[in-house]
Design a protein around this motif. Structure first.
Motif, PDB file in Angstrom:
ATOM      1  N   TYR A 170      64.974   3.824  56.612  1.00 32.59           N
ATOM      2  CA  TYR A 170      63.591   4.262  56.818  1.00 32.59           C
ATOM      3  C   TYR A 170      63.210   4.300  58.298  1.00 32.59           C
ATOM      4  N   GLU A 199      61.332   7.232  60.430  1.00 37.37           N
ATOM      5  CA  GLU A 199      60.052   7.063  61.116  1.00 37.37           C
ATOM      6  C   GLU A 199      60.128   7.484  62.570  1.00 37.37           C
ATOM      7  N   GLN A 228      55.789  19.515  44.266  1.00 31.23           N
ATOM      8  CA  GLN A 228      56.639  18.337  44.137  1.00 31.23           C
ATOM      9  C   GLN A 228      58.038  18.769  44.525  1.00 31.23           C
ATOM     10  N   ALA A 260      57.100   4.013  50.953  1.00 30.22           N
ATOM     11  CA  ALA A 260      57.893   5.228  50.770  1.00 30.22           C
ATOM     12  C   ALA A 260      59.028   5.013  49.796  1.00 30.22           C
ATOM     13  N   HIS A 316      56.121  15.287  48.467  1.00 28.29           N
ATOM     14  CA  HIS A 316      54.920  15.801  47.845  1.00 28.29           C
ATOM     15  C   HIS A 316      54.149  16.544  48.915  1.00 28.29           C
ATOM     16  N   PRO A 321      48.845   8.816  50.787  1.00 26.59           N
ATOM     17  CA  PRO A 321      49.941   9.619  50.215  1.00 26.59           C
ATOM     18  C   PRO A 321      50.726   8.929  49.098  1.00 26.59           C
ATOM     19  N   ASP A 345      54.653  12.966  53.087  1.00 29.48           N
ATOM     20  CA  ASP A 345      54.549  12.065  51.945  1.00 29.48           C
ATOM     21  C   ASP A 345      55.884  12.079  51.201  1.00 29.48           C
ATOM     22  N   VAL A 346      56.744  11.169  51.574  1.00 30.06           N
ATOM     23  CA  VAL A 346      58.097  11.184  51.013  1.00 30.06           C
ATOM     24  C   VAL A 346      58.418   9.837  50.405  1.00 30.06           C
ATOM     25  N   SER A 347      59.272   9.846  49.403  1.00 26.82           N
ATOM     26  CA  SER A 347      59.872   8.573  49.011  1.00 26.82           C
ATOM     27  C   SER A 347      61.377   8.755  48.932  1.00 26.82           C
ATOM     28  N   PHE A 348      62.075   7.710  49.300  1.00 32.83           N
ATOM     29  CA  PHE A 348      63.512   7.823  49.498  1.00 32.83           C
ATOM     30  C   PHE A 348      64.292   6.972  48.520  1.00 32.83           C
ATOM     31  N   HIS A 349      65.517   7.384  48.296  1.00 35.23           N
ATOM     32  CA  HIS A 349      66.490   6.530  47.633  1.00 35.23           C
ATOM     33  C   HIS A 349      66.709   5.313  48.529  1.00 35.23           C
TER      34      HIS A 349
END
Lengths: 946, 416
Positions: B239, B243, B203, A250, B263, A287, B230-234
């Motif tokens: 995290y 979760e 997006q 992620a 996304h 993903p 579906d994520v992405s983090f700074h």
């Protein structure tokens, strides 16, 4: 007021002016001048003449000025090494400055000055900085070790900096750990000796995993990459690493994500397939990969190249994500083409309708290249998904109706492939194809069309007319078309002999008499003779059933795929080639293998498989003395087998490799790893061959060998087999081999293994001219190999061929041909296989010859770590046709005087000086041809260490 | 690791080079130029180029190529991400990244590059750390520096670099404590001729502008976090908390940054807020062009800033169109029709129609033109994502908080 003023030139006398300004008393002017110098440097001007003046500005308390001067120094120190020494003192003082920023800056800059003289002074300050109280300085120092290693690796290893680095792996600060990992990784890559030092174990891995959570994104990349090189000791450890790596998926940084994917893909191999954990992991991997595709096009490109590998290895991961690979019309072309490729790989019966609709859409786009690829893709879909073939064909027909020239041509090329996959199914469309005959102008399309006409000649009423129309401009056609035309007309003739005789005669004469293309002429003559001698046979040959083509043709070979999976995220994954194929000058390149799932019985094997096998690019590493008894074990089995062969005293056949998959995979390298005769037949004592005088105890000795005592050594020493030809480089054919001497003859003992998906057959061998005129003494006898089958063969060699000096002297270049292609490799013959049996020289002649050969032809070597006594040495050498003429004891030292003769008649006289209690012995050798000395010394080395 | 960086402008001048290891001659760029020549457009230059001794990894931004040279096996994404970071840093420092600006500030540029990599290893790439080491240029400081001979290079070790929160500098102080969040969603879609949806995805980004004193610890929760699978983090986001509790918990960097990007894939339903109905015909006498746009699923919000771009076939010489609203232009060189529609009024749908002059005697076009659409919708996240709460811990003051939503078109394409 901007910096661009520094770029304006004052034309002539510029350097002179700058010099004056640099020496100015005013600080400001000095600084401005240095800035101007840097500006000139930036645009690539040579300002090295100002070196002393700039260095004079270094002793300043102004940090900006200091930085600028350091910048300059880094660029030019190499060209002015003597001047650079002047800077050393300032560096050393700065390394002890109170300000950590200055300490770090100094140690950083020193590492960038690639001047040998300076590196010596660097060691002490570096050692201090590695233990600095400030982590900022420590992390800078860690990188500095890598720099230093690049300049002088020996120095770094001698000074123990690698140990310091390893200590930093347990540093309290995650940034320091990350930099230490990065530095170690870089050193690891360039130096095999260092690689041995940096052994990963569970403890270090745990430290790395802890640091992973806390360090910067770049550090995470380095840590993940080195985790990927580790092989967990069991399934549990593998799973726990996977669990701790998963959150990285992620991360916002695409490189972190892809490196994490690599670790997971690799370790998944170890886990139980179809377990719940694998299933969740498979779901979690999808993903992040999809997200990469919404990033910038450059990232998309790298991601797509990797996804291409991933979908081949584990199609489950992205099976539901077809739509994200749909091409957008403003994607760059390199992204479009990759997406297309993946769409085909993901195509299944379930989604084929969607895919076809998309592909049809693409076929109407503007970009010609892309359109062509799309049309091809439709054909590949038809071949891959059988149920869709009909749909694909009708789509292609629709496209042909558009009458767009290049679309029609591409469509015809792929329809030919569809015909080959599904013969006798879609012939109804031939008439439509024939309508477009006149518009075809590309050779490939024309050749395909001609092939179709020939193949289905009996169903096309006017086939003869069509082919005749092609024949008119026969000589203007491309070779490809000419060949197809020839074959097609012969086919037509065989199918409809009555009215096409004239046509076939015409084409045969065109091909054989009017053409100067040898391929065409040859094919023409073959057909001609076939037809004139036995038309029935011709029919069988020309109209023979063709093997079906399959979709696997565009898959990456499994062995290569597995290797590439280990290199996900790296350049190798972008090129789809193993790193050894394109990264140059890497010492100790190791081939990596996916870890295999360990089971209780197979654990030993999997350990062995995980240990990197030395690639053939580093033969030296393989020829290193094998410390264990296995080669002798080979001898033993050899002796066992050679019983029927009527062996003579000094010979033994090659080690026979037990035919297990894992063994073949690694060839000879594995021998040393498997501690005992796994899978090899246990020799009954009665199997001892009759032994001659000199080594009567040889066979017995071998048995003792198995028990673990150093052997007396029997028979000619045969190095373990090593992989000569990698499957990845030879379309699936792998050859491991060695040389041996028995029955007064040299043998090349090889194991052929088929790692391809299809049968390999029709093997033949040829040796290039070489230093000793070695040529095959018999036909190569290898049966047709089915996939994954191995075959051992011994090829007798004889030294009567043409001679050409090679470098090194014992280098042998080999060409192997099979039904696929011709492959080339080269290998080194141990020179002792060339020592002949009648190499005993009379004592007097020996003495006379020794005196006769000029002292300049005498060469001395030290052979260290010889653990045998004089008798054993003599025996071992004798077994390899190095004969002891006399033995003397001079002042407590044993002197052995020996002679040997090479196949080409060169005599070599040697003298061994052996000191009791000293493991190092001195070898002096004299010969009229000194060129052979090095090779002989290597052979001595080999024999005396085995 | 990364050996060298070359910055090349559109006319092929290498106007800046930087080497972190030994100097690599700029002639290596010839391989790049070779690939550039083969490419149809500047965007089409392949990002990874293999040369006999080096590998060239490049990105193309703002008419500039940033070409990194590596000699060993390194992860190419690492290099690409680093190059992105270089561009971002320049934009951050100089508010723009183009040739003139880079040349105008070359001393700072050089210092920055030197600070960002050491021997090819990334050293400091966080903008707040860099800003502490090398102060960004501004007019007052330039004047002051030139008067008192000061410098824009700090001689203090940056504070944040080695702390547990390397992204935040210590001792931040504001009189007005504010935290703003922008939830931005871009709709990527492909719509086929018949108006049905081929593919759509969203997006999403949460961009922040945070000006809070001290060491604030923030948490953000969502009304419908299920959307985010579906994520992405700074790196600042914890995290584990996400979760287990689906809460974004973080100590923010100071200033502007992207907290999260997410996304929403093709497997979930994506609402399409706009439709486009194009009609084109090509005859010997000339062509007709007719196009209407209208709102679709907008949740009652207004679709604004609509721009329609169509790349017409090569045979079109000129167009003669009238639109019910907005301006339109036609570029006869690259055959692009641009129509700036503006706001869509559902009662009176905007349309454009008229004739096209075709090159006489040429066959009807082989390829169908594609239409790209741009639009924005204020105060709406089209996925339905909503921030539920925003809390701050660790500091006593009460900050001013705000969340804005915006939906816009990403790669929104209509086939004809």
């Amino acid at each position: 007021m901007t910096d661009s003023k520094y770029f304006t030139t004052t034309k002539k006398g510029e350097i002179f002016e700058l010099k004056a300004e640099l020496n100015s008393d005013k600080k400001d002017r000095k600084k401005e001048a240095v800035k101007k110098v840097i500006a000139s440097m930036t645009v690539g001007k040579d300002v090295s003449a100002l070196f002393p003046d700039v260095v004079n500005c270094m002793q300043t308390d102004n940090l900006e000025l200091k930085k600028l001067v350091y910048l300059y120094l880094m660029n030019y120190a190499k060209t002015q090494p003597d001047m650079a020494i002047m800077a050393v003192n300032t560096f050393v003082r700065d390394c002890e400055d109170a300000n950590p920023l200055i300490r770090a800056l100094a140690v950083r800059t020193m590492g960038c000055i690639r001047v040998d003289k300076i590196t010596e002074y660097l060691c002490e300050p570096l050692r201090k900085c590695l233990k600095d109280e400030d982590p900022y300085v420590r992390k800078t120092a860690a990188v500095c070790v890598a720099k230093l290693h690049d300049i002088n690796s020996q120095l770094v290893e001698d000074q123990g900096f690698l140990d310091h680095l390893r200590d930093l792996l347990s540093d309290s600060n995650p940034m320091v750990v990350a930099n230490a990992v990065a530095a170690l990784a870089e050193i690891h890559e360039s130096s095999p000796t260092a690689a041995a030092l940096i052994d990963m174990n569970t403890q270090t891995i745990n430290k790395l995993l802890t640091a992973l959570n806390e360090c910067t994104e770049w550090g995470q990349i380095f840590i993940l990459d080195s985790l990927a090189n580790y092989t967990p000791k069991d399934e549990r450890e593998g799973q726990s690493i996977c669990e701790r790596v998963t959150p990285r998926l992620a991360h916002a940084n695409a490189a972190v994500v892809l490196s994490a994917v690599k670790v997971l893909m690799k370790f998944m191999e170890m886990l139980e397939p179809n377990s719940d954990y694998i299933n969740t992991l498979t779901k979690k991997l999808s993903p992040p990969l999809v997200t990469l595709l919404s990033a910038e096009p450059e990232i998309q490109y790298v991601a797509l190249r990797n996804i291409n590998l991933i979908v081949q290895k584990r199609p489950d991961i992205l099976k539901h994500e077809m739509k994200v690979f749909f091409v957008k019309y403003n994607d760059p072309i390199y992204v479009k083409l990759e997406k297309l490729d993946i769409m085909i790989r993901l195509a299944t019966q379930a989604n084929i309708a969607q895919v076809l609709a998309e592909l049809k859409e693409y076929a109407t786009e503007v970009d010609v290249d892309f359109v062509r690829k799309s049309v091809r893709a439709i054909g590949r879909c038809a071949i891959k998904v059988e149920q869709s073939a009909e749909r694909c064909v009708s789509t292609l027909l629709d496209l042909i109706q558009t009458k767009v020239n290049y679309v029609v041509q591409e469509a015809i090329v792929v329809i030919k492939d569809i015909f080959r996959k599904y013969p006798n199914k879609y012939e109804s469309i031939i008439s439509i194809l024939c309508e477009n005959l006149d518009t075809l102008d590309e050779p490939e399309a024309r050749a395909s069309m001609v092939w179709i006409i020939g193949e289905y000649a009996e169903r096309i009423d006017n086939a003869d007319e069509l082919l005749e129309s092609f024949l008119e401009g026969f000589h203007d056609e491309n070779t490809q078309v000419q060949l197809q035309l020839l074959t097609a007309i012969v086919k037509l003739f065989l199918k409809r002999p009555t009215d096409t005789q004239e046509l076939v005669q015409q084409v045969l004469s065109l091909a054989t008499q009017d053409s100067d293309n040898p391929d065409l002429r040859d094919r023409g003559y073959i057909y001609w003779r076939l037809l004139s001698t036995d038309p029935a046979a011709a029919k069988e040959v020309v109209l023979a059933e063709k093997p079906l083509i399959s979709e696997e043709t565009d898959l990456i070979e499994p062995t290569l795929l597995d290797e590439l999976i280990c290199h996900i995220a790296s350049l190798a994954s972008v090129y789809h080639k193993p790193p050894s194929a394109f990264v140059e000058g890497r010492g100790g390149m190791t081939k990596v293998a996916l870890p295999s799932r360990s089971q209780s019985a197979g654990s030993q094997l999997s350990d062995a498989a995980a240990t990197p096998a030395a690639a053939p690019s580093a033969p030296a590493a393989v020829q290193q003395p094998q410390p264990t008894i296995i080669p002798s074990q080979g001898d033993l089995i050899g002796d066992l087998l050679s019983m029927d062969l009527g062996p003579t005293t000094q010979t033994a056949p090659p080690p026979q490799q037990p035919d297990t998959g894992a063994m073949d995979l690694l060839g000879g390298g594995l021998d040393s790893l498997l501690g005992g005769p796994v899978g090899a037949p246990t020799p009954p004592p009665a199997a001892q061959p009759p032994m001659g005088t000199g080594s009567g105890l040889g066979g017995l000795g071998d048995i003792f060998d198995l028990a673990g005592t150093p052997g007396l050594g029997g028979g000619c020493y045969v190095p373990p087999k090593q992989v000569w030809l990698l499957a990845a480089k030879a379309k699936g054919l792998e050859i491991a081999g060695t040389f041996s001497r028995r029955q007064n003859q040299i043998f090349m003992d090889m194991t052929f293994t088929n790692r391809a998906l299809t049968q390999l057959s029709g093997f033949a061998i040829q040796l290039n001219k070489n230093s000793f005129g070695i040529i095959p003494g018999a036909q190569l006898n290898v049966v047709a190999l089915n996939p994954n089958q191995s075959f051992d063969t011994s090829l007798p060699l004889s030294p009567v061929g043409p001679i050409q000096r090679m470098d090194p002297l014992t280098n042998l270049q080999v060409a192997i041909k099979n039904n696929i292609d011709v492959f080339y490799f080269s290998c080194i013959m141990p020179i002792h296989t060339l020592f002949v049996e009648d190499g005993v020289m009379d004592k007097k002649i020996y003495l006379a010859t020794w005196k006769d050969i000029s002292p300049s032809n005498e060469i001395q070597y030290q052979i260290s770590n010889v653990t045998y006594n004089t008798d054993t040495i003599s025996q071992k050498l004798q077994a390899n046709n190095i004969f002891t003429i006399a033995r003397r004891n001079v002042e407590g030292q044993d002197m052995l005087y020996q002679s040997l003769k090479l196949t080409n008649g060169i005599w070599v006289l040697t003298e061994l000086k052996i000191m009791p209690g000293n493991t190092s012995i001195t070898l002096s050798l004299k010969s009229r041809a000194v060129d052979v000395a090095t090779a002989i010394q290597q052979s001595f080395d080999l024999i005396l260490h085995n | 690791m990364i050996n060298s960086l070359f910055i090349i402008n559109n006319s092929g001048d290498i106007f800046m080079e930087k080497h972190w290891k030994s100097v690599i001659n700029k002639s290596v760029c010839d391989y790049f130029f070779e690939a550039q020549e083969k490419a149809a457009s500047p965007d089409d230059v392949p990002p990874v180029i293999n040369t006999p001794h080096h590998y060239l990894i490049s990105i193309y931004r703002n008419q500039l190529y940033f070409v990194a040279v590596v000699t060993t096996e390194v992860p190419p994404l690492f290099v690409i991400e680093f190059l992105h970071r270089v561009v971002e840093t320049f934009e951050d420092y100089f508010s723009e990244c183009n040739e003139t600006i880079i040349k105008d500030n070359f001393v700072i540029v050089y210092e920055l590059l030197e600070e960002m990599l050491d021997n090819g290893f990334p050293l400091a790439t966080e903008s707040n750390i860099l800003k502490e080491l090398i102060r960004p240029p501004n007019i007052i400081r330039t004047v002051v520096n030139s008067v008192i001979g000061g410098t824009n290079v700090s001689d203090q070790l940056p504070t944040g670099q080695l702390s547990n929160v390397p992204w935040r500098r210590s001792g931040v102080k504001y009189t007005n404590n504010e935290a703003y969040f922008d939830v931005i969603e871009e709709v990527d879609a492909i719509i086929d001729k018949s108006g049905s949806l081929v593919f759509a995805e969203i997006q999403g980004y949460i961009d922040c502008c945070i000006k809070l004193s001290g060491m604030p610890d923030l948490t953000m929760s969502f009304m419908n976090h299920r959307l985010l699978d579906d994520v992405s983090f700074h790196p600042c986001v914890r995290y584990k908390r996400w979760e287990s509790e689906r809460i974004i918990s973080f100590v923010p960097p100071d200033g502007n940054f992207r907290l999260t990007s997410y996304h929403i894939g093709s497997q979930s339903m994506v609402a399409i807020p706009i439709y486009v109905r194009p009609q084109m015909s090509f005859k010997d006498s000339g062509g007709r062009f007719d196009l209407t746009v209208g709102p679709k699923q907008t949740m009652g919000k207004t679709v604004d800033n609509v721009v329609i771009k169509a790349e017409l076939p090569k045979v079109v010489l000129n167009v003669n169109l009238t639109a019910t609203q907005g301006n339109h232009t036609f570029d006869p060189v690259n055959k692009t029709l641009t129509w700036e529609v503006g706001k869509i009024n559902p009662q009176k749908l905007p349309s454009i129609k008229g004739s096209m002059n075709l090159q006489s005697g040429s066959p009807p076009p082989e390829a169908n033109p594609s239409i790209t659409v741009q639009f924005t919708i204020q105060q709406l996240a089209i996925s339905g994502l909503k921030v539920n709460r925003l809390d701050m811990y660790g500091e006593k003051y009460k900050p001013f908080k705000g969340v804005k939503y915006l939906t816009k078109a990403g790669k929104f394409q209509v086939r004809t």
